[in-house]
Design a protein around this motif. Sequence first.
Motif, PDB file in Angstrom:
ATOM      1  N   THR A   1      27.351  -3.485 -29.969  1.00  0.00           N
ATOM      2  CA  THR A   1      26.088  -3.468 -31.124  1.00  0.00           C
ATOM      3  C   THR A   1      25.397  -2.535 -32.333  1.00  0.00           C
ATOM      4  O   THR A   1      25.242  -3.536 -32.696  1.00  0.00           O
TER       5      THR A   1
ATOM      6  N   LEU B   1      16.681 -10.951 -24.229  1.00  0.00           N
ATOM      7  CA  LEU B   1      17.346  -9.564 -24.000  1.00  0.00           C
ATOM      8  C   LEU B   1      18.757 -10.401 -24.292  1.00  0.00           C
ATOM      9  O   LEU B   1      19.479 -10.905 -22.912  1.00  0.00           O
TER      10      LEU B   1
ATOM     11  N   LEU C   1      17.070  -7.181 -27.936  1.00  0.00           N
ATOM     12  CA  LEU C   1      15.695  -7.606 -27.596  1.00  0.00           C
ATOM     13  C   LEU C   1      15.684  -8.611 -28.873  1.00  0.00           C
ATOM     14  O   LEU C   1      15.362  -7.881 -29.972  1.00  0.00           O
TER      15      LEU C   1
ATOM     16  N   GLU D   1      12.483 -11.300 -30.565  1.00  0.00           N
ATOM     17  CA  GLU D   1      11.059 -11.228 -30.041  1.00  0.00           C
ATOM     18  C   GLU D   1      10.423 -12.042 -30.710  1.00  0.00           C
ATOM     19  O   GLU D   1      10.709 -11.944 -32.085  1.00  0.00           O
TER      20      GLU D   1
ATOM     21  N   TYR E   1      15.411  -5.564 -31.938  1.00  0.00           N
ATOM     22  CA  TYR E   1      15.414  -4.429 -31.425  1.00  0.00           C
ATOM     23  C   TYR E   1      16.931  -3.483 -30.596  1.00  0.00           C
ATOM     24  O   TYR E   1      17.135  -4.774 -29.959  1.00  0.00           O
ATOM     25  N   ASN E   2      17.096  -2.700 -30.819  1.00  0.00           N
ATOM     26  CA  ASN E   2      18.255  -2.233 -29.463  1.00  0.00           C
ATOM     27  C   ASN E   2      17.199  -1.474 -28.810  1.00  0.00           C
ATOM     28  O   ASN E   2      16.461  -1.058 -28.743  1.00  0.00           O
ATOM     29  N   ARG E   3      17.605  -2.721 -27.328  1.00  0.00           N
ATOM     30  CA  ARG E   3      16.567  -2.441 -25.954  1.00  0.00           C
ATOM     31  C   ARG E   3      18.221  -1.961 -24.855  1.00  0.00           C
ATOM     32  O   ARG E   3      19.012  -2.175 -24.796  1.00  0.00           O
ATOM     33  N   GLN E   4      17.490  -0.884 -23.844  1.00  0.00           N
ATOM     34  CA  GLN E   4      18.347  -1.105 -22.796  1.00  0.00           C
ATOM     35  C   GLN E   4      17.756  -2.411 -21.640  1.00  0.00           C
ATOM     36  O   GLN E   4      16.477  -2.680 -21.551  1.00  0.00           O
ATOM     37  N   SER E   5      18.333  -2.760 -21.137  1.00  0.00           N
ATOM     38  CA  SER E   5      17.962  -3.885 -19.768  1.00  0.00           C
ATOM     39  C   SER E   5      17.334  -2.577 -19.110  1.00  0.00           C
ATOM     40  O   SER E   5      18.355  -1.910 -18.647  1.00  0.00           O
TER      41      SER E   5
ATOM     42  N   ASP F   1      22.707  -1.373 -22.473  1.00  0.00           N
ATOM     43  CA  ASP F   1      23.140  -1.670 -23.983  1.00  0.00           C
ATOM     44  C   ASP F   1      22.371  -2.954 -23.986  1.00  0.00           C
ATOM     45  O   ASP F   1      23.138  -3.849 -23.572  1.00  0.00           O
TER      46      ASP F   1
ATOM     47  N   GLN G   1      10.469 -13.950 -25.657  1.00  0.00           N
ATOM     48  CA  GLN G   1      10.937 -12.815 -25.584  1.00  0.00           C
ATOM     49  C   GLN G   1      12.766 -13.445 -24.960  1.00  0.00           C
ATOM     50  O   GLN G   1      12.277 -14.384 -23.975  1.00  0.00           O
TER      51      GLN G   1
ATOM     52  N   LYS H   1      22.870  -8.667 -23.472  1.00  0.00           N
ATOM     53  CA  LYS H   1      23.644  -7.865 -22.848  1.00  0.00           C
ATOM     54  C   LYS H   1      24.522  -7.767 -23.532  1.00  0.00           C
ATOM     55  O   LYS H   1      25.220  -7.884 -23.664  1.00  0.00           O
TER      56      LYS H   1
END
Length: 343
Positions: A14, A5, A49, A51, A37-41, A46, A3, A7
Amino acid sequence: MAQRLIKITDSDLTGKLFGSFDRNASKLENEFGVRIYNRQSPDGVDGILIEGDEDGVARASDTLSYLRNIAKFGDDLTDQNVDYVINMVSDGKNKELDAFSDGCVFITSKGKPIKPKTVGQKKYIDLIEKNTVVLGVGPAGTGKTYLAVMMAVRALKRREVSRIILTRPAVEAGERLGFLPGDLQSKIDPYLRPLYDALYEMLGAENCMKMIEKMTIEIAPLAYMRGRTLDESFIILDEAQNTTPEQMKMFLTRLGNSSKIVVTGDLTQTDLPFGQKSGLAAAVHILKDIEDIGIFEFSERDVVRHRLVQKIIMAYDKYDREKRKKKAEKKEGPRTYKTSRKI
């Protein structure tokens, strides 16, 4: 499963990276075998992510990082530049993309930033900066003429030269000058239109016309260059594949003190009579080992027009290769073998 991420401090960025209906993210997923994916740390920022297996995650991460740099400078992430970055990363050319991510080279009259859109364009610009004479050879849509005009205008604004001279050979692509209406200048202007278009974008139409009236910018057919010595000038010869070797020699020997020459052309689109050798092809061969003369060959990967242009060029190249192969086989003919027997 690995994985990573990435930032993203700007939420609008984004959306650009994912593309309309997640189009860009889907391209990366299909190319590198990952999920995005759209994720938050954990700190609430924002992020994107990624994988998948370790190699796929690394490549997808590098691609998104380069696309983020492009989007930061205000460029739209088109299918062309997304596909370009994906292909470069897939081919392991990440280091070349590092140089490609530099900022703008020039600002047009309307405030539009101009910067290289491919690694090839960046190398071409660098070559023009470092050499007195540059030959830019490659397919349509690679920005050969546009970037050469941009470098000429930049040199004029920096007072590195006192004038710009743009020229083209007036060779018909299946048409005849005599059928065009008007006087000689009116007949010639259509051949020079791409040069006018580039200048109008760089300088604005009104400012450009004033410079042409003052002879700070001169646009003329190649025949008008004979017998001149061009000092303190940035000289561009466009569509040079349509010159004869004699015309090319004449043009290159016009070079004067404190001047620079850029020659552009596409050897696959020669409009010369059948059997006539192109002056550009001859110059590439003859001048390749001379110091202070740079030769750059664009590839179909450097095409920045509609994405179909690249596919059209590749299809024609494939057709030409197959045609040459069949011609060679036909010329060679069936092989015969002689056998001998010792008695």
